[in-house]
Each structure stands twice: as structure tokens, then as C-alpha cells.
Design a protein around this motif. Structure first.
Motif, short mmCIF file in Angstrom:
data_model
loop_
_atom_site.label_atom_id
_atom_site.label_comp_id
_atom_site.label_asym_id
_atom_site.label_seq_id
_atom_site.Cartn_x
_atom_site.Cartn_y
_atom_site.Cartn_z
N ARG A 482 -27.53 54.17 20.81
CA ARG A 482 -26.55 53.11 20.61
C ARG A 482 -26.05 52.67 21.98
O ARG A 482 -25.52 53.47 22.75
N ARG A 483 -26.18 51.40 22.22
CA ARG A 483 -25.79 50.85 23.52
C ARG A 483 -24.33 51.14 23.85
O ARG A 483 -23.97 51.39 25.01
N GLU A 484 -23.48 51.12 22.82
CA GLU A 484 -22.05 51.32 23.08
C GLU A 484 -21.74 52.73 23.55
O GLU A 484 -20.62 53.00 24.04
N ASP A 485 -22.69 53.67 23.40
CA ASP A 485 -22.45 55.04 23.85
C ASP A 485 -22.71 55.23 25.34
O ASP A 485 -22.39 56.29 25.89
N ILE A 486 -23.30 54.23 26.00
CA ILE A 486 -23.65 54.39 27.41
C ILE A 486 -22.39 54.36 28.27
O ILE A 486 -21.65 53.38 28.29
N HIS A 487 -22.15 55.43 28.94
CA HIS A 487 -21.04 55.52 29.91
C HIS A 487 -21.48 54.99 31.27
O HIS A 487 -20.80 54.19 31.90
N SER A 488 -22.65 55.40 31.71
CA SER A 488 -23.19 55.00 33.02
C SER A 488 -24.62 55.51 33.10
O SER A 488 -25.13 56.14 32.17
N TRP A 489 -25.27 55.22 34.21
CA TRP A 489 -26.63 55.68 34.43
C TRP A 489 -26.85 55.92 35.91
O TRP A 489 -26.05 55.49 36.75
N HIS A 490 -27.96 56.60 36.21
CA HIS A 490 -28.25 56.97 37.60
C HIS A 490 -29.76 57.02 37.80
O HIS A 490 -30.48 57.64 37.02
N ILE A 491 -30.23 56.32 38.83
CA ILE A 491 -31.65 56.34 39.19
C ILE A 491 -31.82 57.18 40.45
O ILE A 491 -30.99 57.15 41.36
N ASP A 492 -32.90 57.92 40.49
CA ASP A 492 -33.20 58.75 41.66
C ASP A 492 -32.99 57.96 42.95
O ASP A 492 -33.54 56.85 43.12
N PRO A 493 -32.18 58.47 43.87
CA PRO A 493 -31.89 57.72 45.10
C PRO A 493 -33.09 57.53 46.01
O PRO A 493 -32.99 56.80 47.00
N GLY A 494 -34.21 58.16 45.70
CA GLY A 494 -35.42 57.88 46.47
C GLY A 494 -35.94 56.47 46.27
O GLY A 494 -36.72 55.97 47.08
N ILE A 495 -35.52 55.82 45.19
CA ILE A 495 -35.86 54.41 44.95
C ILE A 495 -34.80 53.54 45.58
O ILE A 495 -33.60 53.72 45.32
N THR A 496 -35.21 52.61 46.41
CA THR A 496 -34.26 51.70 47.06
C THR A 496 -34.72 50.27 46.90
O THR A 496 -35.91 49.99 46.76
#
Length: 602
Positions: A482-496
Motif C-alpha cells: 500500500r503506497r500510503e504505508d511508505i514512510h521513506s526509502w533508501h538507495i545504496d549510496p554507491g549509486i550517484t
């Protein structure tokens, strides 16, 4: 919402096994597992390290990832003075990291990572190392932080997802025919897959199981997995699921490029782990850690090594090796400000990723051992993770999730339910109750939301696209995501992202056709230079924590050889095979030498 965080088949019995591969002699063999021997001499047997006999005990390890830490572990336990030089973070691609500025109320930052950790039962080196790393309250050290996973969710576009056990259950005996039928049963849930093609797939797996090492290294190394599986002319389901999806989710392997030998090797190991018949593969098919990787493994490992005397020098990137009188005289390391320093040691271990190792060696060293030039031919690809932090737990069953056929080859894992403690009480601001960790294995195919590959999307677009694909593949008949459950997200910092270009500082080796010929051993013609990393030749053969760990052990053993040190060598564990296939392999070896195809391919 998507704001980035800081940093019954148609084949008859005869066709199924063509006389059970030369008859009942195969079924009468004992079930004790035996080592699966490696490449024949024509494919390049490992060579013993050149002897130097200096008596020196100082070792400089250039790179603090899995290979570097493994080499350090084996050497320091044998009394060597070890210094590890690491430009970024200890643990390499295996590490986890806190997402900056996400903690509140005395909690830890939300846990991020390069990608979720997966420890198949066929891994032997990594669990052995883990068992030798102390952890409070654990009699078997860090190894007791491994949790067995019992099942997996398979998602299909427009169809309800399926939950299935990942192990075959206890088997008292195994025959080739039973194994083939077990493979058919394991994949019978795949929709729209013609039964005859599923039986053909299982038969081709038996081609691999009964191929001799001579054929594996002399033929299957030089054809793709797509070719050995005869994908052309088969149904879309066969191509999409059995050939493509199953391969793509195996460490970013592309079936039209990957060596059939490499994919067959890991496939065989996983199948045998599922049977429960291999004592060496005692961990089941699937295990994960019960905490973030650094908490469960990397930090205790570094503490243990430091306590034994390993010296860690962080923020130092190796940029050059200097050859003097036929040996490595020194290395140059540079800090984040560009200030260079000279490193001297008796022994040097190059444990950097392959793309950095090539630059580090330079023409002079490669000229000293021309076999190292093959490293320039090795290729890398991307497999990078994104974590979604959710305010409510999903109802997805515990275990790994394979969204089969997704354009970006997505696999995922619910982490909170399988971690110790209360997630919300331990991490973040108290509102996050779930971490869904997703691996993106295909960064080059167009998605369904923006019709662009991941490499051409912004960070926010990647997050939205991955979520859209997961919903499309998992939410038919469910409301798991459920989209409304998304608090935040994080992508590996090796990707820039910069100037419209997406870069990845942490790619991984992919085993393309013929790439085994280009991969180095742990030692070379320069008597005090050694290699570690997932690009070094190993038994598991795939770019994994296991191969990197084995390479670190091999580098340590090569140093002991070169120093003529009588110390006990680090254990190297070959993969194993069941003796029931040995008669068929002997037949196949004769056929291969005579220029004939495999018996089941004729």
C-alpha cells in the motif's frame, strides 16, 4: 511520498531420462557426497605460488571487503603482521549502513544496505569464518545469527502470487530419475508453461548434472545458459521464467551472455542443498541474518581482527604498485585530500574490485605476468538494492520474494519479521515497523511506469518504478503493498546521479562466456603479489560473498606457500556432487574426448 533519504508431463519415461543414463548402475551408488573436482589441466589448473623464502611476516592488504577481511583473518591467526588499507568502508558490498539523520528518541538510524544478504546452504567458507567470530551469547559465534528461511513468494504479473517451500523435504535416497522429477515438481507452479517444456528443462538440468568436468570446462564454458537450455523456439513462459527470470535473479546473470558452466555450477549446488542429502550443505537452501549485516557480522568481525592485531587504515585508496627487482617493492595509497603515502611490506594482497585492480596493476606488472592481462577482458554489471521503510507491516509471508518476469528482475525480502527485537523500538523515529529490501538486478531494460531503464531514471523515479513493478506483480488478489504505508526509502549510496548520468561505484563481476580463462588465481608470477576478490577463480565460481571469502583464504595459503611457512593452511571447501552421477560422467568424459555430444543431447 517518494523523497530520498539522505545519504504429469507430455514426455514419456524413456524421454525423461533415456534409460536412466546407462542403467541401474547409477541408482546403486552410495549417497555420500564427494568433492566436485575443478578445471582439468587444459582449462588452467591453479599453480603453486612462487617461493620467495624471505621469512618476512608483514602483509599489506589493499582493500577491506570480503576478500581482504578473509585474508586478514587467516593470516593474523597464523602470526602475520597485517595492515588493511580501505578507501571507503570495511565489508565492501556486504556491509550495511545507517541512513543518516533518521534516528530519534535514542534509536539507531534506519538500516540501509547495498542489497539484502542471502546465505545459501551450499556456502561453506562464509559460515566457517562466521563460526570463528565471537558474538555475545552465541556458542557458534556469528554463525548463530543465521536464520533458516522455509519458503519463498513467487509473483507473476496479473496472477495471484504463490508461496512455496524452498526445500524438497527429507529424502532417504536419490536417483537421477527422482531428482529430475523433483525439478519438474519444483517448477510446476509456473503459469502457462507447457508440461513438455518443463520436462525438457529438467532433462537439460540432468545434462548438466551428468556432464564431465572435461565437458563443463571444454564446452559449457563457451556457450551461454540460453543456448544450453535451447530457449529459441520455446514458449514465452519457458523463456521468461525458466531461462531468464531464474538466471537474472542469480546475481545479475544474463542468460544470453552468461557462461552455462557458471550458471550450471550454482544451480547444481542449490538443487543439492534443497535435497538435504549433502552433509556439507547443512544450512538449507536459504538463510538470512537476524540483524543488519554490520550488527550481526561485520562489526564483530572487525573487532575480532583488531583484537588479534590487524591494523585498519581507512580512507586510503591504493593507486599504484611499484615493481623492483622482480617483486613488489611498495604500494602508493592516497587519502581523500589527495595526499599520497608509500606502503612497504613483505607480501601484498590486491583485494580490490576487478575494475580497480586493472588500473592498480598497470602495464609493467601485467607485462611481468602476461596472464594477468585477461583481467582487462572481464565484465561487470549492476545489482543494487533499495529499501522501503513502511509504517505498517505487510502481510507477505516471511521469506524471499521473487517477482518473476519483472523488467528490472526484482527480488525482495521482508526483514523486520526475521530480525531480533522490535523494529520500531530499535530503529528510526518509532513509526517505521517494516523494512522491505529489494534488489534490482536489471538496470538496462525499460520499466512499466516510465518506459526507461533504471540507468536512465532519477533516484525518485527508480523508487517509484520499483514500487510500481512490485505492486503489479504481487497485488493481484492481495493488498500486500500500500503506497500510503511508505514512510521513506533508501538507495545504496554507491549509486550517484550527476549531470544526467547515473554511476555505480560498486558493480560486480558477471561470468560471461569464456571469462574463466581471463580470471586470475590467488597468486601470480610475481612472488610477493596475491589476489583476492570475487573475480578470482573459485569453486562456487559466481561473484558472491562465498567466492570472495574463498579467494581470501587462497591468497593467505599462497603467502604461506611462498614463505615456505609450515603453518596449517586455511580450509578450502570444494563443492560436492553425488556419486550416483559418476558413472555417467565417466561415460561423458569418453564421449567428449571422442568429439561426441553428451548422451542426452545426441
Amino acid at each position: 511520498m517518494f523523497e530520498p533519504q539522505p545519504n504429469p508431463t507430455a514426455f514419456g519415461r524413456r524421454e525423461l531420462l533415456r534409460g536412466a543414463l546407462a542403467g541401474a548402475a547409477l541408482t546403486g551408488a552410495a549417497l555420500t557426497a564427494t568433492p566436485l573436482f575443478g578445471a582439468p589441466a587444459s582449462a588452467g589448473e591453479p599453480r603453486r605460488a612462487p617461493a620467495l623464502h624471505t621469512g618476512g611476516r608483514t602483509v599489506a592488504i589493499l582493500g577491506g571487503g570480503m576478500a581482504g577481511l578473509s585474508a586478514a583473518h587467516e593470516l593474523v591467526e597464523r602470526g602475520y603482521e597485517v595492515t588493511v588499507y580501505e578507501p571507503d568502508y570495511l565489508g565492501g558490498k556486504a556491509r550495511s549502513m545507517g541512513v543518516p539523520n533518521t534516528a530519534a528518541g535514542g534509536r539507531l538510524d534506519l538500516p540501509g544496505e547495498h542489497g539484502f544478504r542471502f546465505f545459501p546452504g551450499c556456502y561453506q567458507h562464509v559460515p566457517d569464518t562466521m563460526a570463528r567470530i565471537p558474538f555475545p551469547g552465541n556458542p557458534n559465534g556469528v554463525a548463530d545469527n543465521l536464520v533458516r528461511v522455509e519458503g519463498a513468494v513467487a509473483g507473476f504479473r496479473g496472477r495471484p502470487p504463490i508461496f512455496a517451500p524452498v526445500e524438497a523435504g527429507s529424502l532417504d535416497q536419490l536417483t537421477p530419475e527422482l531428482l529430475q522429477n523433483s525439478i519438474i515438481g519444483a517448477f510446476s507452479f509456473i503459469p502457462e508453461l507447457p508440461p513438455a517444456e518443463l520436462a525438457f528443462f529438467a532433462k537439460q538440468m540432468m545434462v548438466w548434472f551428468t556432464s564431465s568436468p572435461e565437458r563443463r570446462f571444454g564446452q559449457w564454458e563457451y556457450v551461454t545458459w540460453e543456448q544450453i537450455m535451447h530457449a529459441n523456439g520455446k514458449s514465452r513462459a519457458y523463456q521468461d521464467y525458466l531461462v531468464n527470470a531464474l538466471t537474472r535473479i542469480t546475481v545479475a546473470a544474463k542468460p544470453h551472455l552468461s557462461s552455462a558452466r557458471t550458471i550450471g555450477t550454482i544451480g547444481e549446488a542449490l538443487v543439492l542443498a534443497a535435497t538435504g542429502l549433502i552433509p556439507q550443505f547443512s544450512g538449507g537452501v536459504d538463510r538470512i541474518l537476524n540483524r543488519p549485516t554490520n550488527e550481526a557480522w561485520i562489526d564483530p568481525w572487525v573487532d575480532y581482527l583488531g583484537g588479534r592485531g590487524v591494523r585498519f587504515v581507512l580512507g586510503q585508496r591504493a593507486t599504484a604498485l611499484r615493481l623492483r627487482d622482480g617483486v613488489i617493492g611498495s604500494a602508493t595509497v592516497v587519502d581523500s585530500r589527495g595526499v599520497a603515502s608509500t606502503v612497504t611490506a613483505d607480501w601484498f594482497v590486491c583485494a580490490t574490485p576487478v575494475e580497480r585492480a586493472v588500473d592498480l596493476l598497470g602495464d609493467e606488472i601485467i607485462d611481468a605476468d602476461p596472464r594477468l592481462a585477461g583481467m582487462r577482458e572481464l565484465q561487470t554489471d549492476w545489482m543494487v538494492g533499495i529499501q522501503y521503510y513502511l509504517t505498517s507491516p505487510t502481510e507477505i509471508p516471511e521469506g524471499h520474494i521473487a517477482a518473476l518476469g519483472t523488467p528490472w528482475a526484482l527480488t525482495a525480502l521482508r526483514q523486520a519479521p526475521m530480525w531480533v527485537g522490535d523494529f520500531a523500538a530499535r530503529y528510526g523515529d518509532g513509526s517505521v515497523r517494516e523494512c522491505l529490501s529489494v534488489d534490482i538486478s536489471d538496470w538496462d531494460s525499460p520499466g512499466i511506469l516510465y518506459n526507461r531503464p533504471a540507468k536512465q531514471c532519477t533516484a525518485t523515479e527508480v523508487a517509484a518504478e520499483v514500487w510500481a513493478q512490485l505492486c503489479e506483480w504481487l497485488n493481484t488478489g492481495t493488498d500486500w503493498l500500500r503506497r500510503e504505508d511508505i514512510h521513506s526509502w533508501h538507495i545504496d549510496p554507491g549509486i550517484t546521479w550527476s549531470g544526467g548520468t547515473t554511476r555505480n561505484a560498486t558493480p560486480l563481476l558477471v561470468n560471461t562466456v569464456g571469462s574463466y580463462d581471463h580470471r586470475p588465481d590467488a597468486h601470480c608470477a610475481i612472488p610477493n603479489l596475491f589476489f583476492g576478490g570475487d573475480h578470482v577463480r573459485s569453486h562456487i565460481d559466481l561473484a558472491t560473498m562465498e567466492s570472495a571469502n574463498e579467494s581470501g583464504r587462497a591468497a593467505a595459503n599462497a603467502i604461506l606457500d611462498a614463505a615456505d611457512d609450515p603453518a596449517e593452511r586455511a580450509a578450502i571447501f570444494p563443492l560436492v556432487a553425488l556419486p550416483i552421477f559418476e558413472p555417467a560422467k565417466r561415460i561423458d568424459a569418453d564421449r567428449f574426448r571422442a568429439g561426441l555430444p553428451h548422451l542426452l543431447e545426441g
